[in-house]
Design a protein around this motif. Structure first.
Motif, PDB file in Angstrom:
ATOM      1  N   ASP A 145      58.843  49.834  31.029  1.00 19.33           N
ATOM      2  CA  ASP A 145      60.054  50.341  31.588  1.00 19.33           C
ATOM      3  C   ASP A 145      60.033  50.178  32.993  1.00 19.33           C
ATOM      4  OD1 ASP A 145      61.385  51.601  29.297  1.00 19.33           O
ATOM      5  OD2 ASP A 145      59.732  52.837  29.308  1.00 19.33           O
ATOM      6  N   VAL A 146      58.543  50.323  33.530  1.00 14.65           N
ATOM      7  CA  VAL A 146      58.547  50.172  35.101  1.00 14.65           C
ATOM      8  C   VAL A 146      57.261  49.603  35.393  1.00 14.65           C
ATOM      9  CG1 VAL A 146      57.957  51.688  37.099  1.00 14.65           C
ATOM     10  CG2 VAL A 146      59.648  52.672  35.458  1.00 14.65           C
ATOM     11  N   ILE A 147      57.075  48.719  36.411  1.00 18.05           N
ATOM     12  CA  ILE A 147      55.964  48.325  37.008  1.00 18.05           C
ATOM     13  C   ILE A 147      55.942  48.909  38.239  1.00 18.05           C
ATOM     14  CG2 ILE A 147      55.012  46.124  38.095  1.00 18.05           C
ATOM     15  CD1 ILE A 147      56.232  44.698  35.684  1.00 18.05           C
ATOM     16  N   LEU A 148      54.812  49.308  38.911  1.00 18.13           N
ATOM     17  CA  LEU A 148      54.615  49.720  40.076  1.00 18.13           C
ATOM     18  C   LEU A 148      53.681  48.994  40.903  1.00 18.13           C
ATOM     19  CD1 LEU A 148      54.614  53.868  40.584  1.00 18.13           C
ATOM     20  CD2 LEU A 148      53.508  52.277  42.087  1.00 18.13           C
ATOM     21  N   ILE A 149      54.162  48.799  42.058  1.00 19.52           N
ATOM     22  CA  ILE A 149      53.206  48.021  42.777  1.00 19.52           C
ATOM     23  C   ILE A 149      52.469  48.756  44.158  1.00 19.52           C
ATOM     24  CG2 ILE A 149      53.202  45.905  44.444  1.00 19.52           C
ATOM     25  CD1 ILE A 149      56.070  45.242  43.523  1.00 19.52           C
ATOM     26  N   GLY A 150      51.257  48.627  43.797  1.00 17.87           N
ATOM     27  CA  GLY A 150      50.232  49.460  44.797  1.00 17.87           C
ATOM     28  C   GLY A 150      49.894  50.862  44.029  1.00 17.87           C
ATOM     29  N   LYS A 169      57.239  53.928  29.710  1.00 17.67           N
ATOM     30  CA  LYS A 169      56.122  52.750  29.961  1.00 17.67           C
ATOM     31  C   LYS A 169      56.045  52.241  31.014  1.00 17.67           C
ATOM     32  CE  LYS A 169      56.241  51.922  24.972  1.00 17.67           C
ATOM     33  NZ  LYS A 169      57.500  52.717  24.442  1.00 17.67           N
ATOM     34  N   VAL A 170      54.673  52.677  31.670  1.00 12.56           N
ATOM     35  CA  VAL A 170      54.489  52.306  33.093  1.00 12.56           C
ATOM     36  C   VAL A 170      53.115  51.558  33.093  1.00 12.56           C
ATOM     37  CG1 VAL A 170      54.299  53.461  35.521  1.00 12.56           C
ATOM     38  CG2 VAL A 170      55.526  54.477  33.672  1.00 12.56           C
ATOM     39  N   THR A 171      53.349  50.376  33.888  1.00 12.38           N
ATOM     40  CA  THR A 171      52.251  49.587  34.406  1.00 12.38           C
ATOM     41  C   THR A 171      51.910  49.615  35.773  1.00 12.38           C
ATOM     42  OG1 THR A 171      52.332  48.216  32.616  1.00 12.38           O
ATOM     43  CG2 THR A 171      51.070  47.597  34.729  1.00 12.38           C
ATOM     44  N   VAL A 172      50.746  50.350  36.489  1.00 11.86           N
ATOM     45  CA  VAL A 172      50.558  49.947  37.951  1.00 11.86           C
ATOM     46  C   VAL A 172      49.635  48.901  38.127  1.00 11.86           C
ATOM     47  CG1 VAL A 172      49.355  51.315  39.654  1.00 11.86           C
ATOM     48  CG2 VAL A 172      50.641  52.656  37.943  1.00 11.86           C
ATOM     49  N   LEU A 173      50.077  48.222  39.281  1.00 13.30           N
ATOM     50  CA  LEU A 173      49.288  46.916  39.528  1.00 13.30           C
ATOM     51  C   LEU A 173      48.650  47.046  41.305  1.00 13.30           C
ATOM     52  CD1 LEU A 173      51.954  44.052  38.485  1.00 13.30           C
ATOM     53  CD2 LEU A 173      49.979  44.947  37.244  1.00 13.30           C
ATOM     54  N   GLU A 174      47.332  47.094  41.338  1.00 16.11           N
ATOM     55  CA  GLU A 174      46.750  47.436  42.393  1.00 16.11           C
ATOM     56  C   GLU A 174      45.943  46.157  42.805  1.00 16.11           C
ATOM     57  OE1 GLU A 174      44.875  48.279  45.706  1.00 16.11           O
ATOM     58  OE2 GLU A 174      46.337  49.544  44.763  1.00 16.11           O
ATOM     59  N   ARG A 175      46.108  45.878  44.088  1.00 15.85           N
ATOM     60  CA  ARG A 175      45.688  44.458  44.822  1.00 15.85           C
ATOM     61  C   ARG A 175      44.025  44.638  44.714  1.00 15.85           C
ATOM     62  NH1 ARG A 175      44.153  43.443  49.898  1.00 15.85           N
ATOM     63  NH2 ARG A 175      45.203  45.381  50.432  1.00 15.85           N
ATOM     64  N   ARG A 176      43.515  45.579  45.174  1.00 11.61           N
ATOM     65  CA  ARG A 176      41.980  45.826  45.257  1.00 11.61           C
ATOM     66  C   ARG A 176      41.449  45.995  44.196  1.00 11.61           C
ATOM     67  NH1 ARG A 176      39.979  50.162  48.949  1.00 11.61           N
ATOM     68  NH2 ARG A 176      38.479  48.467  49.570  1.00 11.61           N
ATOM     69  N   ALA A 177      39.764  46.062  44.196  1.00 15.07           N
ATOM     70  CA  ALA A 177      39.337  46.351  42.596  1.00 15.07           C
ATOM     71  C   ALA A 177      39.334  47.852  42.528  1.00 15.07           C
ATOM     72  CB  ALA A 177      37.866  46.231  43.007  1.00 15.07           C
ATOM     73  N   MET A 209      43.997  61.517  39.922  1.00 15.03           N
ATOM     74  CA  MET A 209      45.581  61.151  39.791  1.00 15.03           C
ATOM     75  C   MET A 209      45.413  59.877  38.905  1.00 15.03           C
ATOM     76  SD  MET A 209      47.083  61.188  43.405  1.00 15.03           S
ATOM     77  CE  MET A 209      47.878  62.380  44.144  1.00 15.03           C
ATOM     78  N   ALA A 210      44.497  58.955  38.983  1.00 13.90           N
ATOM     79  CA  ALA A 210      44.334  57.979  37.877  1.00 13.90           C
ATOM     80  C   ALA A 210      43.811  58.320  36.564  1.00 13.90           C
ATOM     81  CB  ALA A 210      43.364  57.067  38.442  1.00 13.90           C
ATOM     82  N   ALA A 211      43.178  59.440  36.445  1.00 16.12           N
ATOM     83  CA  ALA A 211      42.824  59.826  35.263  1.00 16.12           C
ATOM     84  C   ALA A 211      43.886  60.757  34.800  1.00 16.12           C
ATOM     85  CB  ALA A 211      41.512  60.929  35.428  1.00 16.12           C
ATOM     86  N   CYS A 212      44.913  61.155  35.287  1.00 19.51           N
ATOM     87  CA  CYS A 212      46.050  61.912  34.687  1.00 19.51           C
ATOM     88  C   CYS A 212      46.959  60.883  34.224  1.00 19.51           C
ATOM     89  CB  CYS A 212      46.655  62.779  36.130  1.00 19.51           C
ATOM     90  SG  CYS A 212      48.288  63.189  35.548  1.00 19.51           S
ATOM     91  N   ARG A 227      45.900  48.484  36.247  1.00 23.17           N
ATOM     92  CA  ARG A 227      45.318  47.509  36.340  1.00 23.17           C
ATOM     93  C   ARG A 227      44.986  47.163  38.053  1.00 23.17           C
ATOM     94  NH1 ARG A 227      48.932  42.739  33.508  1.00 23.17           N
ATOM     95  NH2 ARG A 227      47.358  41.595  34.549  1.00 23.17           N
ATOM     96  N   THR A 228      43.621  46.798  38.243  1.00 25.18           N
ATOM     97  CA  THR A 228      43.217  46.482  39.392  1.00 25.18           C
ATOM     98  C   THR A 228      42.939  44.981  39.735  1.00 25.18           C
ATOM     99  OG1 THR A 228      40.714  46.997  38.572  1.00 25.18           O
ATOM    100  CG2 THR A 228      41.997  48.810  39.747  1.00 25.18           C
ATOM    101  N   GLY A 229      42.613  44.703  40.807  1.00 28.98           N
ATOM    102  CA  GLY A 229      42.383  43.450  41.141  1.00 28.98           C
ATOM    103  C   GLY A 229      43.572  42.444  40.673  1.00 28.98           C
ATOM    104  N   THR A 230      44.831  43.027  40.716  1.00 22.68           N
ATOM    105  CA  THR A 230      46.075  42.122  40.448  1.00 22.68           C
ATOM    106  C   THR A 230      47.001  42.418  41.745  1.00 22.68           C
ATOM    107  OG1 THR A 230      45.634  42.980  38.225  1.00 22.68           O
ATOM    108  CG2 THR A 230      47.981  42.136  38.435  1.00 22.68           C
TER     109      THR A 230
END
Length: 531
Positions: free
Chosen positions: A4-9, A27-35, A250-253, A262-265
């Motif tokens: 449903d949602v892609i969240l950048i950062g 249904k949410v995916t979080v994409l984080e640039r850093r590790a 927050m990430a655990a929640c 997802r990190t490194g993305t």
């Protein structure tokens, strides 16, 4: 996977937004640039055996509703209040701010000022209470889309107006002054002695590349007093385990609610079809589709690097290009062999748990700003030092300590074409020497250091021009006009593309409020099938 949602950062606002969306069944995916997730609110080892909050470094503005709704305590978050609010080492004296201390301390410099303090506190608190109510309110976003679209925002404007009408005339006048005046003019109207004005005036320039006599800087003070710690209004504290403990909780929640993190993305592009966001392309070339895309990035990083200029309205794109950033910040983390011994207070005490501010007067702060503008950095800088290991023994080996130095003023871009990569160590030496002048031996106690110039803050955390607020907190970049008028309700001109970062209302600081508010608007659009 149907998303449903892609969240950048994956900074704290992105994680907050994701947690609310997932709780509603999306249904949410979080994409984080850093590790590692957390954005600027992370805890990392910077010297063998020494860990500290890398960028953001203290807690107050994190909204209590966000703490409750994400059940952060159950996910491991614990925040402790400073035992003293602030300590200012002065020439031959020291000045302490805190419960039961401030009036007596102020009276040593001015009986008149001490007498005025209770009135000052009560009047500032009356205005701060209004701001607290507006923090979790989506600003009205009146646009030319007809009455059907405008009606909800008109009603919202009426509701906000009613909040303001509850203020008496004195409070309304104070609110106007705090929105328009400089923090120097505001404090000069209340007090005559330098120490109390310096202690409060620091809140008007922290994270702002400005003089305390820059119009609008009084609002920056107001922005820094609307928080609380464990239910105590206006207090500041430390997260046990550093600021990363907040974003780890927050990430655990998020994960408990089914969010894919997802990190490194890193994201290279926001995909659009016929003016509508349809997903993203990662730097690795992976195409990910979603019904909505939410950005936790600085507005200029989103619209100038990820979104096709051809789908952006011309005036909107031009104004995003003129969006102003730059907080004049130079950030350091130090590994210390021992606590500093201040000349005016050499013994160990509660002042070591305080925000230790090297800036004795508003005039000193003004000189620091103008010196930085002319020369790149101030030769007599403003330094706030926190020693979180005095309240948290998980950060350093026994007997040793870590210190966070938040230093101003430095120019986001140096004059004469110089690079911060060439000047970083020279300025770091100056910042340590500035503290050492009040605590002899401090420089010798430094075992290791981590240095983050404005350029480092931009490269590492995406803080454009090193701006910790994701954009200046000026009147033309607040509330409905943050980041620009017409895009103040977390929506953007591109259907299905939203913002949830500190470049939206209510601005910077580790609040979680933009993430909370953006999620509410996104969920409205899902329910109304506007996505």
């Amino acid at each position: 996977m149907a998303r449903d949602v892609i969240l950048i950062g994956g900074g704290h606002n992105g994680l907050t937004c994701a947690a609310y969306l997932a709780a509603a069944g999306l249904k949410v995916t979080v994409l984080e640039r850093r590790a590692v997730v957390g954005g600027a609110a992370v805890t990392e080892e910077f010297h063998p055996g020494f860990r500290n909050s890398t960028a953001s470094y203290t807690v107050s503005l994190l909204n209590p509703k966000v703490i409750r709704d994400l059940d952060l305590a159950r996910h491991g978050l614990k925040v402790v209040e400073r035992r003293m609010a602030n300590f200012l080492p002065l020439d031959g004296d020291g000045f302490c701010v805190g419960d039961g201390l401030t009036q007596a301390e102020t009276a040593r410099f001015s009986a008149r000022d001490a007498e005025r303090l209770p009135t000052y506190w009560s009047r500032l608190e009356a205005v701060a209470d209004v701001l607290r109510e507006l923090v979790l309110v989506t600003p009205p976003n009146l646009v030319e889309d007809g009455w059907a679209q405008a009606a909800p925002d008109l009603l919202k404007s009426v509701a906000i107006g009613r909040r303001l009408t509850r203020l008496d005339l004195t409070a309304k006048r104070d609110l106007l002054a705090l929105l328009a005046q400089s923090v120097g003019d505001w404090l000069d109207g209340w007090f005559e002695s330098d120490p109390i004005k310096a202690a409060y005036g620091f809140d008007g320039v922290v994270g702002a590349y400005a003089s305390p006599y820059t119009p609008g800087s009084a609002y920056v003070l107001l922005h820094h007093v609307f928080g609380e710690v464990n239910g105590k209004k206006g207090a500041w504290g430390n997260a046990i385990g550093g600021m990363g403990a907040i974003t780890e909780a927050m990430a655990a929640c998020c994960r408990a609610r089914g969010v894919e993190v997802r990190t490194g993305t890193a994201v290279a592009e926001v995909r659009t079809v016929k003016g509508r966001a349809t997903g993203v392309v990662t730097e690795a070339g992976e195409v990910l589709a979603a019904r909505a895309v939410v950005s936790n990035l600085h507005p200029q990083l989103l619209f100038r690097t990820l979104v096709d200029p051809g789908v952006q309205p011309t005036d909107f794109a031009e104004r995003i290009g003129r969006y102003r950033s730059g907080s004049g910040t130079f950030r350091m983390n130090l590994a210390l062999s021992e606590l500093p011994r201040f000349t005016v207070r050499p013994e160990r005490g509660d002042h070591h748990t305080a925000g230790i501010i090297v800036a004795p007067s508003l005039a000193y702060m003004e000189r620091a700003f103008h010196d930085a503008r002319a020369n790149g950095w101030s030769q007599a800088p403003i330094v706030e030092m926190l020693i979180p290991s005095t309240l948290d023994d998980t950060l350093a080996p026994p007997g040793a300590h870590v210190a966070s130095l938040f230093c101003q003023h430095v120019a986001p871009e140096l004059p004469d074409g110089r690079s911060w990569d060439d000047c970083r160590d020279e300025v770091a030496d100056l910042m340590i020497a500035t503290v050492d002048a009040h605590a002899p031996g401090f420089a010798q106690s430094v075992l290791g250091r981590q240095i983050l110039s404005p350029l480092d803050l931009e490269r590492t955390f995406g803080l454009v021009a090193g701006d910790i607020m994701h954009g200046r907190l000026s009147l033309d970049q607040l509330f409905s006009a943050r980041p620009v008028l017409g895009a103040g309700d977390y929506r953007t001109p591109i259907r299905g593309l939203y913002q949830c970062g500190a470049g939206t209302h209510p601005g910077g600081g580790v609040t979680g409020a933009p993430g909370h508010n953006a999620a509410a608007e996104i969920l409205k659009d899902f329910r109304r099938r506007r996505i």
